[in-house]
Design an enzyme around this catalytic site. Structure first.
Site, mmCIF file in Angstrom:
data_model
loop_
_atom_site.group_PDB
_atom_site.id
_atom_site.type_symbol
_atom_site.label_atom_id
_atom_site.label_comp_id
_atom_site.label_asym_id
_atom_site.label_seq_id
_atom_site.Cartn_x
_atom_site.Cartn_y
_atom_site.Cartn_z
ATOM 1 N N CYS A 1 74.825 12.906 26.438
ATOM 2 C CA CYS A 1 75.511 11.683 26.865
ATOM 3 C C CYS A 1 75.434 11.505 28.375
ATOM 4 O O CYS A 1 75.455 10.378 28.878
ATOM 5 C CB CYS A 1 76.963 11.689 26.396
ATOM 6 S SG CYS A 1 77.902 13.128 26.920
ATOM 7 N N HIS B 1 82.554 14.580 27.653
ATOM 8 C CA HIS B 1 81.743 13.446 27.207
ATOM 9 C C HIS B 1 81.662 12.394 28.309
ATOM 10 O O HIS B 1 82.636 12.165 29.034
ATOM 11 C CB HIS B 1 82.371 12.839 25.947
ATOM 12 C CG HIS B 1 81.561 11.742 25.326
ATOM 13 N ND1 HIS B 1 80.280 11.941 24.847
ATOM 14 C CD2 HIS B 1 81.834 10.425 25.124
ATOM 15 C CE1 HIS B 1 79.814 10.804 24.363
ATOM 16 N NE2 HIS B 1 80.736 9.868 24.525
ATOM 17 N N CYS C 1 62.064 29.234 -7.676
ATOM 18 C CA CYS C 1 63.125 30.239 -7.665
ATOM 19 C C CYS C 1 63.202 30.889 -9.041
ATOM 20 O O CYS C 1 63.290 30.194 -10.062
ATOM 21 C CB CYS C 1 64.460 29.583 -7.305
ATOM 22 S SG CYS C 1 65.872 30.695 -7.423
ATOM 23 N N ARG D 1 70.089 30.132 0.904
ATOM 24 C CA ARG D 1 71.509 29.871 0.741
ATOM 25 C C ARG D 1 71.888 28.533 1.359
ATOM 26 O O ARG D 1 71.145 27.964 2.143
ATOM 27 C CB ARG D 1 72.338 31.010 1.347
ATOM 28 C CG ARG D 1 72.086 31.341 2.789
ATOM 29 C CD ARG D 1 72.949 32.553 3.141
ATOM 30 N NE ARG D 1 72.695 33.038 4.487
ATOM 31 C CZ ARG D 1 73.253 34.138 4.980
ATOM 32 N NH1 ARG D 1 74.073 34.855 4.228
ATOM 33 N NH2 ARG D 1 72.999 34.533 6.198
ATOM 34 N N TYR E 1 69.090 40.054 5.422
ATOM 35 C CA TYR E 1 70.396 39.946 4.770
ATOM 36 C C TYR E 1 71.281 41.160 5.052
ATOM 37 O O TYR E 1 72.447 41.182 4.636
ATOM 38 C CB TYR E 1 70.214 39.802 3.258
ATOM 39 C CG TYR E 1 69.655 38.470 2.824
ATOM 40 C CD1 TYR E 1 70.176 37.277 3.306
ATOM 41 C CD2 TYR E 1 68.611 38.390 1.905
ATOM 42 C CE1 TYR E 1 69.673 36.047 2.907
ATOM 43 C CE2 TYR E 1 68.101 37.165 1.488
ATOM 44 C CZ TYR E 1 68.628 36.003 1.997
ATOM 45 O OH TYR E 1 68.133 34.787 1.593
#
Length: 868
Positions: A344, A820, A203, A225, A269
């Site tokens: 689940c 669930h 960087c 980011r 961006y």
């Protein structure tokens, strides 16, 4: 090194389109974490295994040793001094609802890091390691180039498990758009060229060397980011975009670029895009910066892969843990399963079937005394093992019943326990999930699904696989083994009485596997308000609440059975024995023809509200743990009854082809809370696929006495059809351009006529398309000789109608497609809760609130069926 050099010519470099199994053994759940030897991945076939099974992963049966890359990983706790002191310490109470942020909960990567080591090994045909040399950045130049390239391609490959997770992830997300800025993107001719050596990348703001993004306009390299959990990069690339006046919006992640530039990780961006994008002219833009994509290999994870990894490892219920008083257990039959993201429903069903509650399935699919390699269900080419349901079911059942992968029993059930998320002990059934659901419109996604629907679909898949694998399944005396659904199969008998003349007609249904019961709310009772429990409840409430807790009504299980078998009136029934096929009212009564070894019961806890949305019925079901169903046993024709002549019961009109039930439409209707039989009946009535018309039919007919009855054979109830639309075949041949009509026809037939699924099936089997089609034909031939007709010819099990409750699946949520699922199973006379990875002794099993129940016939206790 001489031996490795001699064998180097057999190595291949894995591309983005190759199937690479680098995260677990294809036959077992061993991973790079589970033992000090990790796993080995074949440098030619890219199949991962343990050392003992390694030679079977070769493409031939040659006697020469083969080369592998050994992958070993360990989770290491970070040194406290190395941790960021500004972040929450282990003893600090969180002050924010957030993960990996100041004042929030600690993220997993804040406490641990992964230590990885590699070596190049040669293994001979006896499973003995004859060479094992360390492989790293400092030693790779000592190896032949193609060995190093092959090893790197495997180490840095996303792998099959991540690819399967990504597929489910992408099915739930919108496809990436083509960036509107790509075609006219500004380019600064500033002479900047990107070094071909990844070690030179960093960087330009922070000096960071990971998570680097190249700006395609000016050649700036900046850090990515931060992720939502606080991980990620230095924000250098985004800051540079802002500092340059937001003129250069497109970036690509370095390390994700390969010859297939469409797989590179690109981002925009720009405020009106701000997300992942496709850049069609990426190759040309890269060449301007000196990056030639030919020969490039992927060396880092893409953003989507990182998101999948983060979502899979983060324990969502670590924030608020309920049931911490439960006593955790571990061992054979007490193995938890990792939640793969809304899986689940699958975990609960897998525990119900394969964790030892049913000895027949443990015998068929579980481990054998001679070791994993002797199991006949695993005698399959390793390259096909990950897609073979019999193999993956055996892999799962063996892991659940052996206890090999259980970790140390923690002091409490809390997920904050240090070993709770240790990858060494986590069992992730990705291959099993893919095998079952890859060709299903709902089960291939990462969304929550109905456990009852999944259980029935799984039984159908197992039946087909077992019929197609008769050479690997044998019953006693070498006879063909029974299919799994036979354990649950029962028939119903309908007794119809004509009110015009009192004559009686008996109809017997095709075999079913799940008894679906309506809850008669008219029979509900409220608890006595004067009872000690209610008085104590009121006294315990604080004066601030100033109101009573809501009282939930109770319906007895016997009342549900009585409602199912009650005599009902049928208006205007057409009787073919009456003159002119006249209509007359009738009475109808249901009974059970046989009592199966295991009885699956589903409670219809969901109904459609006035807004056409499914809603849960708030009711408790008083279910006894000991049950007798003798009173609903079918008795057949009785002395003195006048029976409707059989010959008049047959329709002499020519048969008309029935419509085929669309799989997606069926799933949508079942998500609204109706039974599978009722939904199929509705769809068949409106042509097979129109959900809106089927819903209107449901509202008009859901009170019909036969609404939930099984459909007669040959009614088009199956989601597949033996007939193939030649228009669909020729359209696919023309549009795809690389398949013959016969190949397309086989795929369309296999996928029930769905063109999109057929195309997906064809492309996913291109590596051995003829072999895959041959397997389909063999399966069809087996089904013809031992399939549905043969199954119906096998006498169903029967015995005394007395049962014991041995399992249940409960659901928390507004409807079956959300919320669930949790399983409870009886082990050694004690109830055990299976909440994904958490397994503990249950103090108060929610028997009154369960969605599905599993009963075992009492006279089968201690005498498992020998044909499994």
């Amino acid at each position: 090194m001489d031996l490795i050099t001699k064998l180097a010519s057999g190595c291949r470099v894995a591309t983005a389109h190759d199937v690479v199994i680098n995260s677990e053994c294809v036959f077992t759940f061993h991973t790079p974490y589970t033992t000090e030897r990790g796993i080995v991945v074949n440098l030619s076939s890219f199949v991962g295994s343990t050392d003992e099974l390694a030679f079977t992963c070769c493409e031939d049966v040659a006697t020469d040793p083969k080369l592998f890359v050994r992958i070993v990983k360990k989770r290491v706790e970070k040194d406290a001094s190395a941790m960021d002191t500004e972040k929450q310490g282990p003893e600090t109470e969180p002050s924010k609802i957030g993960v990996g942020v100041e004042g929030g909960f600690q993220a997993e990567q804040d406490k641990y890091e992964t230590s990885s080591s590699y070596s190049i090994v040669a293994i001979d045909k006896d499973g003995a390691v004859v060479a094992d040399l360390p492989y790293s950045d400092t030693t790779k130049n000592e190896f032949p180039m193609n060995v190093a390239q092959s090893a790197d391609s495997i180490i840095h490959h996303a792998g099959l498990s991540v690819k399967q997770d990504l597929t489910a992830w992408e099915l739930d997300d919108e496809p990436k758009p083509v960036s509107k800025y790509a075609e006219s993107l500004p380019f600064e001719d500033n002479g900047i060229k990107v070094s071909p050596n990844p070690s030179d990348w960093k960087c330009e703001k922070s000096g960071a060397t990971d998570n680097l993004w190249l700006n395609l306009s000016d050649g700036f390299i900046g850090g990515g980011r931060k992720n939502w959990d606080g991980s990620g990069g230095s924000n250098g690339a985004l800051d540079h975009f802002v500092e340059t006046g937001e003129k250069y919006p497109l970036v690509v992640k370095l390390g994700t670029i390969t010859e297939d530039v469409s797989t590179a990780d690109c981002y925009s961006y720009a405020k009106d895009e701000d997300g992942p994008v496709k850049i069609p002219n990426l190759k040309e833009l890269l060449e301007k910066r000196g990056i030639m994509v030919a020969g490039l290999q992927k060396t880092v994870k893409s953003t989507a892969e990182l998101e999948v990894e983060l979502n899979a490892t983060y324990a969502f219920d670590a924030i608020v843990e309920k049931g911490s008083h439960l006593v955790p257990v571990a061992g054979p039959g007490l193995q938890g399963l990792q939640n793969l993201g809304n899986s689940c429903y699958m975990n609960s069903v897998a525990q119900l079937l394969f964790s030892g509650t049913m000895p027949e399935l443990s015998s068929r699919y579980g481990p054998t005394g001679d070791g994993i390699g002797s199991n006949p269900l695993l005698q399959i080419s390793p390259q096909k093992a990950s897609d073979d349901l019999l193999c993956q079911a055996s892999k799962l059942a063996s892991a659940l019943t052996s206890g090999v992968f259980c970790g140390p029993v923690p002091d409490s059930i809390e997920m904050s326990d240090s070993s709770a998320n240790d990858p060494k002990y986590r069992l992730a059934p990705r291959m099993f999930k893919h095998c079952v659901g890859h060709d299903h419109v709902d089960f291939r996604t990462g969304q929550q699904q109905d456990a009852a629907q999944y259980l029935q679909y799984l039984l159908e898949k197992l039946d087909r696989a077992e019929l197609g694998g008769v050479d690997r399944l044998k019953g006693k005396d070498g006879s063909p083994a029974l299919v799994t659904s036979h354990l649950f199969s029962y028939k119903t008998e309908t007794r119809l009485v004509c009110e015009a003349d009192g004559m009686v007609k008996y109809k017997e249904s095709p075999p079913e596997t799940m008894l679906s019961l309506r809850i008669p709310m008219s029979k509900a009772t409220l608890p006595d308000s004067d009872s000690p429990d209610i008085k104590r409840q009121k006294s315990e409430e604080t004066s601030d609440e100033n109101k009573e807790k809501k009282q939930v009504p109770t319906v007895s299980f016997g009342a549900c059975i009585d409602a199912w078998s009650a005599i009902t009136c049928v208006d205007d029934y057409r009787w073919k024995h009456l003159p002119n096929n006249s209509v007359s009212n009738a009475t109808s009564k249901l009974s059970l023809v046989n009592f199966p070894r295991y009885l699956l019961v589903q409670m219809q806890r969901y109904e459609i509200g006035d807004d056409w949305q499914p809603k849960k019925i708030e009711v408790k079901i008083d279910v006894p743990e000991q049950l007798s169903l003798e009173k609903i046993k079918a008795s057949g024709p009785q002395d003195g009854e006048k029976l409707v002549p059989e010959d008049t019961d047959e329709d002499s009109s020519p048969a008309v082809a029935s419509p085929t039930v669309d799989e997606g439409a069926l799933s949508q209707l079942m998500d609204m809370g109706f039974t599978i039989n009722g939904c199929k009946r509705a769809l068949l009535a409106v042509g097979g696929s129109n959900v809106e018309a089927a819903m209107a039919w449901v509202f008009e007919h859901n009170m019909d006495p036969d609404f939930n009855d099984p459909l007669p054979e040959g009614s088009g109830a199956s989601s597949t059809s033996s007939d193939v639309d030649e228009g669909v075949v020729m359209s696919l041949v023309e549009n795809l351009g690389c398949f013959t009509p016969d190949q397309v026809r086989a795929a369309v037939k296999h996928c029930g006529g769905a063109a999109d699924r057929a195309a997906d099936w064809l492309f996913s089997h291109m590596d051995d398309l003829d072999g895959a089609i041959a397997a389909l034909e063999n399966s069809a031939a087996a089904s013809a000789s031992g399939g549905p007709d043969a199954k119906s010819a096998v006498p169903l099990e029967d015995g005394e109608g007395k049962y014991t409750l041995v399992g249940l699946i409960s659901h928390i949520g507004k409807n079956t497609g959300s919320g669930h699922y949790v399983a409870h199973l009886k082990k050694d006379e004690k109830w055990v809760i299976y909440n994904d990875e958490k397994v503990a002794l249950s103090q108060d099993p929610p028997i009154q609130h369960a969605y599905m129940y599993l009963f075992r016939r009492n006279d089968t206790l201690g005498s498992p069926h020998l044909d499994y």
